[in-house]
Design an enzyme around this catalytic site. Structure first.
Site, mmCIF file in Angstrom:
data_model
loop_
_atom_site.group_PDB
_atom_site.id
_atom_site.type_symbol
_atom_site.label_atom_id
_atom_site.label_comp_id
_atom_site.label_asym_id
_atom_site.label_seq_id
_atom_site.Cartn_x
_atom_site.Cartn_y
_atom_site.Cartn_z
ATOM 1 N N HIS A 22 33.412 45.988 42.892
ATOM 2 C CA HIS A 22 34.767 45.846 43.412
ATOM 3 C C HIS A 22 34.804 46.394 44.830
ATOM 4 O O HIS A 22 34.294 47.489 45.092
ATOM 5 C CB HIS A 22 35.780 46.591 42.534
ATOM 6 C CG HIS A 22 37.201 46.160 42.767
ATOM 7 N ND1 HIS A 22 37.903 46.512 43.900
ATOM 8 C CD2 HIS A 22 38.034 45.397 42.023
ATOM 9 C CE1 HIS A 22 39.120 45.984 43.832
ATOM 10 N NE2 HIS A 22 39.223 45.306 42.708
ATOM 11 N N HIS A 42 32.175 47.506 39.031
ATOM 12 C CA HIS A 42 33.471 47.313 38.389
ATOM 13 C C HIS A 42 33.410 46.507 37.100
ATOM 14 O O HIS A 42 34.062 46.852 36.126
ATOM 15 C CB HIS A 42 34.410 46.622 39.373
ATOM 16 C CG HIS A 42 35.772 46.334 38.842
ATOM 17 N ND1 HIS A 42 36.605 47.338 38.380
ATOM 18 C CD2 HIS A 42 36.465 45.162 38.694
ATOM 19 C CE1 HIS A 42 37.753 46.805 37.990
ATOM 20 N NE2 HIS A 42 37.681 45.498 38.139
ATOM 21 N N GLU A 71 46.048 37.503 44.160
ATOM 22 C CA GLU A 71 44.907 38.369 44.433
ATOM 23 C C GLU A 71 43.801 37.565 45.101
ATOM 24 O O GLU A 71 43.909 36.344 45.257
ATOM 25 C CB GLU A 71 44.415 39.033 43.140
ATOM 26 C CG GLU A 71 45.454 39.959 42.519
ATOM 27 C CD GLU A 71 44.957 40.657 41.268
ATOM 28 O OE1 GLU A 71 43.800 40.417 40.876
ATOM 29 O OE2 GLU A 71 45.722 41.438 40.689
ATOM 30 N N ARG A 80 35.559 38.670 45.444
ATOM 31 C CA ARG A 80 35.111 40.058 45.454
ATOM 32 C C ARG A 80 33.690 40.256 45.989
ATOM 33 O O ARG A 80 33.441 41.192 46.743
ATOM 34 C CB ARG A 80 35.216 40.647 44.040
ATOM 35 C CG ARG A 80 36.646 40.896 43.621
ATOM 36 C CD ARG A 80 36.743 41.359 42.191
ATOM 37 N NE ARG A 80 38.134 41.659 41.865
ATOM 38 C CZ ARG A 80 38.548 41.975 40.642
ATOM 39 N NH1 ARG A 80 37.685 42.015 39.638
ATOM 40 N NH2 ARG A 80 39.821 42.242 40.416
ATOM 41 N N ARG A 105 33.322 37.190 38.829
ATOM 42 C CA ARG A 105 34.610 36.964 38.179
ATOM 43 C C ARG A 105 35.753 36.866 39.171
ATOM 44 O O ARG A 105 35.861 37.682 40.087
ATOM 45 C CB ARG A 105 34.901 38.101 37.183
ATOM 46 C CG ARG A 105 36.287 37.996 36.544
ATOM 47 C CD ARG A 105 36.494 39.017 35.453
ATOM 48 N NE ARG A 105 36.514 40.378 35.925
ATOM 49 C CZ ARG A 105 37.563 40.972 36.481
ATOM 50 N NH1 ARG A 105 38.680 40.287 36.707
ATOM 51 N NH2 ARG A 105 37.503 42.244 36.851
#
Length: 437
Positions: free
Chosen positions: A226, A328, A111, A267, A363
Site C-alpha cells: 500500500h 498490505h 479511490e 496501488r 488488487r
C-alpha cells in the site's frame, strides 16, 4: 480431547463469519481464531466496499478491476464478483450495516484505479462496521460456536481428503477437531513482514500447511504494497492512511512540498512512484497533504485517521503528514475454483488466504471486502448443495488421518513450528518470484 463438528471455519474475519451465516441452522459450526475474535484484518479495512451501482457502470468497473490486476485476473471470477455485489450490499444492510447516506440515498466515494465513485463506506472504519455487525449476527445463532485463542497447527488429512483440524489452545493443549467440511478463512501473511498494515499474528499459517499437504497454491508471490501508511520509526503494525483520502482530493508532495504524481494511480504503480521520489529526496517518506479537502469533511469522513494523526503529533487539517509504503494485501493463496473449493476434498478456502484469481497481480482498491463476502457465500451454497457426510476417527478410529501424529507434534516446540512455517512460506514466495524475473 476428540471432538466432532459438522463444519470447521478457521478464521473469524468477514469471510468466515459471512460463510457461517449462510449455512443452514441444522449444521453445527465451529469457528476458531488464533487471537481475539475482533483481531482480524477485516476490522482494519478503512476505505469501503465496491458495488455495481447500475448496469451502465459494469463495463468500467470490470475494466478498472482487470487493468489494476494487469489483466492477469480470472475473468469468470471478476464477473461473478461484480454481478453479485448488489445482493451482497443488500444483505449487509439487512444485517444492520450502516453505510453513509444523504437522507435515504447511499453515498459513494472514489479511490485509486477507479474511473467512477462506486465505493460505499462508513466513516473510515468500514471493515469494523461490517465485521462487527456480522459478528453480532453470528453470536445470535445457537449452532455457531466461536473459540478464541485456538490455533490451527495442522490439517487432518488422508488420501487427499480433509478430516478436520489439529488445534493448539492458549494453555498448550493439542487436540483434533473433526468435521465433514473444513473452511480456511485465516487471512493473509502480513505478519511475515517488518512493515505491514496487518495484525502481527496473521502469518500465512494456512499456506505453510497447504504446502505440507501438496494442496494447490496460486500466485503466492503476488503481494500488494500500500503506498500510504503513516511513517513511524516504532516497531509493529503500520497505520493505514486510506486510499479514500486521496480519492477525496489529498495530494502527495516531495521534500520541497511539491506535488509529484497522480495520486489515483493503481496501488502498485503509485507505490513505485513513491519509492522513486523517496530515493530522489534521500528521505524515508514523502508528504501527504489533505489541504484540498475541507476540514469538516476530514473530521467527519476520516475521524479515525484524524485522531491517530493527532496522537502521532500531526494535525492533518493544518499540515501534511509523512507516509511510506508498507505490505498490505495478498493476492495469491490457496487455489480455489469459482465456488471456493480447493484441490483437496472436503476443504474450502475463502477470503485473503484463498486465490480465486479475481484480483490478478494487483488488487483494485475496496474490492477486498466484496470479494471475501461474494465467494464466502458461494462456498456456503456449494457446500449445502453438495453436502456429504464424512466418516471421521471420532466415530471410526480406524480412519485416523495419515498426518495426525500427536507424538510428533509434541516433539516440536511452538516457536520451532512457527519458524518452520514462516520459512516454508518465505522460501515458496522467493521461488515463485524468481520464476517471474
Amino acid at each position: 480431547m476428540n471432538q466432532k463438528t459438522d463444519i470447521i471455519i478457521v478464521g473469524s474475519g468477514a469471510a468466515g463469519l459471512f460463510h457461517a451465516l449462510h449455512l443452514s441452522h441444522d449444521k453445527s459450526i465451529t469457528i476458531i481464531t488464533k487471537d481475539e475474535v475482533t483481531k482480524s484484518d477485516s476490522y482494519l479495512a478503512q476505505g469501503g466496499i465496491c458495488v455495481l451501482k447500475s448496469e451502465k457502470d459494469y463495463d468500467s468497473y470490470y475494466e478498472d478491476t482487470m487493468k489494476a490486476g494487469h489483466y492477469e485476473n480470472r475473468k469468470e471470477s471478476v464477473e461473478v464478483m461484480i454481478r453479485s455485489s448488489a445482493e451482497i450490499i443488500q444483505e449487509l444492510i439487512e444485517f444492520g450495516v450502516d453505510f453513509e447516506k444523504n437522507g435515504d440515498t447511499l453515498l459513494y466515494t472514489k479511490e485509486g484505479g477507479h474511473s467512477d465513485s462506486r465505493i460505499l463506506f462508513h466513516a473510515d472504519i468500514t471493515g469494523k462496521e461490517i465485521t462487527s455487525k456480522l459478528l453480532e449476527q453470528a453470536k445470535k445463532r445457537d449452532n455457531i460456536t466461536i473459540l478464541e485463542h485456538h490455533t490451527m497447527i495442522d490439517l487432518l488429512t488422508r488420501e487427499n481428503t480433509c478430516y478436520g483440524v489439529l488445534i493448539r489452545t492458549l494453555d498448550g493443549e493439542i487436540y483434533p477437531l473433526y468435521a465433514d467440511y473444513t473452511v480456511l478463512a485465516c487471512g493473509g501473511l502480513g505478519g511475515l513482514y517488518k512493515h505491514s498494515t496487518n495484525f502481527r499474528h496473521i502469518t500465512g499459517d494456512a499456506l505453510a500447511i497447504a504446502l505440507q499437504h501438496h494442496i494447490k497454491l496460486e500466485h503466492i508471490d503476488y503481494i500488494q504494497i500500500h503506498p500510504t501508511t503513516l511513517y513511524s520509526t516504532e516497531p509493529g503494525r503500520r497505520f493505514l492512511i486510506s486510499e479514500s483520502v486521496r480519492g477525496e482530493g489529498a495530494i502527495l508532495l516531495n521534500k520541497k512540498k511539491e506535488r509529484f504524481v497522480n495520486e489515483l494511480l493503481p496501488r502498485d504503480l503509485l507505490t513505485a512512484k513513491v519509492h522513486e521520489q523517496m530515493e530522489k529526496d534521500h528521505m524515508p517518506y514523502v508528504w501527504l497533504s489533505m489541504e484540498p479537502i475541507p476540514t469538516d469533511i476530514i473530521i467527519s469522513h476520516f475521524p479515525n485517521i484524524y485522531k491517530r494523526c493527532l496522537e502521532e503529533g500531526y494535525d492533518c487539517t493544518k499540515e501534511p503528514i509523512p507516509v511510506v509504503p508498507a505490505q498490505h494485501y495478498f493476492m495469491g493463496g490457496i487455489w480455489v475454483d469459482v465456488d471456493s473449493y480447493t484441490s483437496m476434498e472436503h476443504l474450502y478456502a475463502i477470503g485473503e488466504t484463498s486465490c480465486n484469481g479475481v484480483h490478478g497481480r494487483n488488487r483494485l482498491a475496496s474490492n477486498s471486502l466484496l470479494e471475501s463476502l461474494v465467494f464466502a457465500k458461494r462456498a456456503a451454497i456449494h457446500m449445502e448443495n453438495n453436502y456429504a457426510l464424512l466418516d471421521t476417527p471420532a466415530s471410526h478410529p480406524d480412519l485416523m488421518p495419515e498426518t495426525f501424529s500427536l507424538g510428533k507434534v509434541l516433539e516440536e516446540t511452538e516457536n520451532n513450528r512457527k519458524d518452520r512455517y514462516r520459512q516454508l512460506v518465505l522460501d515458496e514466495i522467493e521461488k515463485e518470484r524468481k520464476k517471474h524475473l
